[in-house]
Write a protein that holds these residues in place. Structure first.
Motif, PDB file in Angstrom:
ATOM      1  N   SER A  31     -12.312  10.531  52.853  1.00 27.41           N
ATOM      2  CA  SER A  31     -13.092  11.623  52.264  1.00 27.41           C
ATOM      3  C   SER A  31     -14.530  11.197  51.972  1.00 27.41           C
ATOM      4  O   SER A  31     -14.819  10.035  51.667  1.00 27.41           O
ATOM      5  CB  SER A  31     -12.431  12.120  50.982  1.00 27.41           C
ATOM      6  N   CYS A  32     -15.425  12.168  52.075  1.00 26.93           N
ATOM      7  CA  CYS A  32     -16.852  11.952  51.813  1.00 26.93           C
ATOM      8  C   CYS A  32     -17.291  12.926  50.725  1.00 26.93           C
ATOM      9  O   CYS A  32     -17.200  14.143  50.904  1.00 26.93           O
ATOM     10  CB  CYS A  32     -17.658  12.163  53.089  1.00 26.93           C
ATOM     11  N   ARG A  33     -17.760  12.390  49.614  1.00 26.00           N
ATOM     12  CA  ARG A  33     -18.145  13.243  48.480  1.00 26.00           C
ATOM     13  C   ARG A  33     -19.290  14.192  48.842  1.00 26.00           C
ATOM     14  O   ARG A  33     -19.305  15.344  48.436  1.00 26.00           O
ATOM     15  CB  ARG A  33     -18.537  12.370  47.286  1.00 26.00           C
ATOM     16  N   SER A  34     -20.247  13.702  49.632  1.00 29.48           N
ATOM     17  CA  SER A  34     -21.405  14.536  49.961  1.00 29.48           C
ATOM     18  C   SER A  34     -21.025  15.724  50.840  1.00 29.48           C
ATOM     19  O   SER A  34     -21.747  16.716  50.896  1.00 29.48           O
ATOM     20  CB  SER A  34     -22.480  13.700  50.656  1.00 29.48           C
ATOM     21  N   LEU A  35     -19.883  15.642  51.531  1.00 27.88           N
ATOM     22  CA  LEU A  35     -19.414  16.744  52.368  1.00 27.88           C
ATOM     23  C   LEU A  35     -18.468  17.676  51.605  1.00 27.88           C
ATOM     24  O   LEU A  35     -17.976  18.653  52.166  1.00 27.88           O
ATOM     25  CB  LEU A  35     -18.700  16.208  53.609  1.00 27.88           C
ATOM     26  N   ASN A  36     -18.215  17.347  50.327  1.00 29.22           N
ATOM     27  CA  ASN A  36     -17.314  18.159  49.485  1.00 29.22           C
ATOM     28  C   ASN A  36     -15.908  18.261  50.085  1.00 29.22           C
ATOM     29  O   ASN A  36     -15.277  19.315  50.058  1.00 29.22           O
ATOM     30  CB  ASN A  36     -17.890  19.567  49.257  1.00 29.22           C
ATOM     31  N   GLU A  37     -15.428  17.136  50.621  1.00 25.87           N
ATOM     32  CA  GLU A  37     -14.077  17.102  51.174  1.00 25.87           C
ATOM     33  C   GLU A  37     -13.071  16.773  50.080  1.00 25.87           C
ATOM     34  O   GLU A  37     -13.391  16.070  49.109  1.00 25.87           O
ATOM     35  CB  GLU A  37     -13.984  16.043  52.272  1.00 25.87           C
ATOM     36  N   VAL A  38     -11.861  17.262  50.242  1.00 30.49           N
ATOM     37  CA  VAL A  38     -10.794  16.897  49.319  1.00 30.49           C
ATOM     38  C   VAL A  38     -10.634  15.375  49.332  1.00 30.49           C
ATOM     39  O   VAL A  38     -10.575  14.751  50.387  1.00 30.49           O
ATOM     40  CB  VAL A  38      -9.469  17.576  49.708  1.00 30.49           C
ATOM     41  N   ASP A  39     -10.567  14.800  48.143  1.00 29.64           N
ATOM     42  CA  ASP A  39     -10.487  13.349  48.003  1.00 29.64           C
ATOM     43  C   ASP A  39      -9.188  12.803  48.603  1.00 29.64           C
ATOM     44  O   ASP A  39      -8.117  13.380  48.409  1.00 29.64           O
ATOM     45  CB  ASP A  39     -10.556  12.995  46.513  1.00 29.64           C
ATOM     46  N   THR A  40      -9.305  11.703  49.333  1.00 30.65           N
ATOM     47  CA  THR A  40      -8.108  11.032  49.873  1.00 30.65           C
ATOM     48  C   THR A  40      -8.009   9.592  49.384  1.00 30.65           C
ATOM     49  O   THR A  40      -7.132   8.845  49.849  1.00 30.65           O
ATOM     50  CB  THR A  40      -8.111  11.037  51.413  1.00 30.65           C
ATOM     51  N   SER A  41      -8.872   9.173  48.463  1.00 29.79           N
ATOM     52  CA  SER A  41      -8.922   7.765  48.062  1.00 29.79           C
ATOM     53  C   SER A  41      -7.602   7.296  47.449  1.00 29.79           C
ATOM     54  O   SER A  41      -7.173   6.157  47.675  1.00 29.79           O
ATOM     55  CB  SER A  41     -10.069   7.530  47.082  1.00 29.79           C
TER      56      SER A  41
END
Length: 288
Positions: free
Chosen positions: A116-126
């Motif tokens: 996931s990429c925060r700047s792309l506003n993707e759902v977190d997968t960390s």
């Protein structure tokens, strides 16, 4: 009353719909039942009779679909940008917990997942990735083999490479984490397209989805291109197709028929939302 036989665009609110079948219009407001099929596959009876070649017609239809996609992307991006940060964190936790606790996730042994990429506003997968890589002996993630994306070029070519640790990831030119093509010992990472065993699960990103399995990406075509290639390989090897599962915030889920598609777009099998799992395809209903 007028019988419409040509393709019209109907805008309801901020969403765009493409009508490809005859409709009747009256003075009252109507909400048509939109077909779940690409516009380019119109039957001859519904195509307008115009003096142009089939190739030109197809390109015109595709151009219209791409325009509609840009409009939908713009609308969803604004919704994601306006999302309350605390709500985003709550939905991230709910979605990831649902995945980690799901039997279909626990039982899978080989999977591809996005970072996931925060700047792309993707759902977190960390949290999902950490559970796989940092706790390989837990009951939740025993013996899982993980492949993650590596963008090969700007022509929609992407590979899925095997990683064993979070330290295998480095930031690329767009500050998005991805695996280095070679490991610390200088060995090339295993490419999922050369793997000897099939993938059980794909965890996919996207910008918008509907409950019919339509997925709208960000316009690069990387995932659709890769998924079609993997489906071809699975067919060649006579492997069972993996589950295609997308993760979605609430604002990303649109009404049925509001995402325009082309023949090259790959449908997903299921959605994981803050409210839980939404199985879509017969394959998902059977396995989930």
């Amino acid at each position: 009353m007028v019988l419409l036989t040509t393709r019209e665009l109907v805008m309801i609110g901020a969403r765009v719909f493409c009508i490809t079948t005859p409709l009747q219009r009256s003075s009252s407001i109507f909400f048509p039942n939109f077909p779940i099929r690409p516009v380019s596959r119109l039957s001859p009876a519904t195509r307008p009779i115009v003096a142009m070649s089939t190739i030109s017609k197809t390109q015109e239809e595709l151009d219209s679909i791409f325009k509609q996609k840009r409009i939908v992307r713009s609308t969803v991006r604004k919704s994601l940008k306006a999302m309350d940060p605390s709500l985003r964190i709550q939905q991230d936790d709910a979605i990831q917990n649902t995945v980690l606790e799901a039997p279909w996730f626990k039982s899978c042994r080989r999977l591809c997942a996005y970072i996931s990429c925060r700047s792309l506003n993707e759902v977190d997968t960390s949290k999902i990735l950490s559970e796989i890589l940092q706790h390989p002996d837990s009951n939740t993630t025993a013996q899982k083999k993980l492949y993650v994306p590596w963008v090969e070029d700007k022509n929609s070519n992407m590979r899925m490479l095997h990683i064993s640790h979070m330290d295998d990831l480095v930031a690329n030119s767009m500050n998005i984490l991805e695996p280095a093509p070679v490991d610390a010992q200088g060995n090339e990472r295993e490419d999922v397209m050369q793997a000897d065993e099939p993938i059980d699960l794909f965890i996919l990103p996207g910008l918008a989805f509907d409950r019919c399995g339509r997925r709208l990406g960000r316009g690069g075509g990387y995932y659709d291109t890769f998924l079609r290639r993997y489906q071809d390989r699975a067919k060649e090897k006579d492997w069972r197709n993996p589950l295609m599962v997308a993760l979605s915030y609430s604002p990303q889920i649109l009404e049925e028929g509001s995402i325009p598609v082309t023949p090259n777009d790959v449908l997903i099998d299921a959605l994981v939302t803050p409210s839980g799992v939404v199985p879509i395809s017969p394959r998902a209903i059977e396995r989930m």
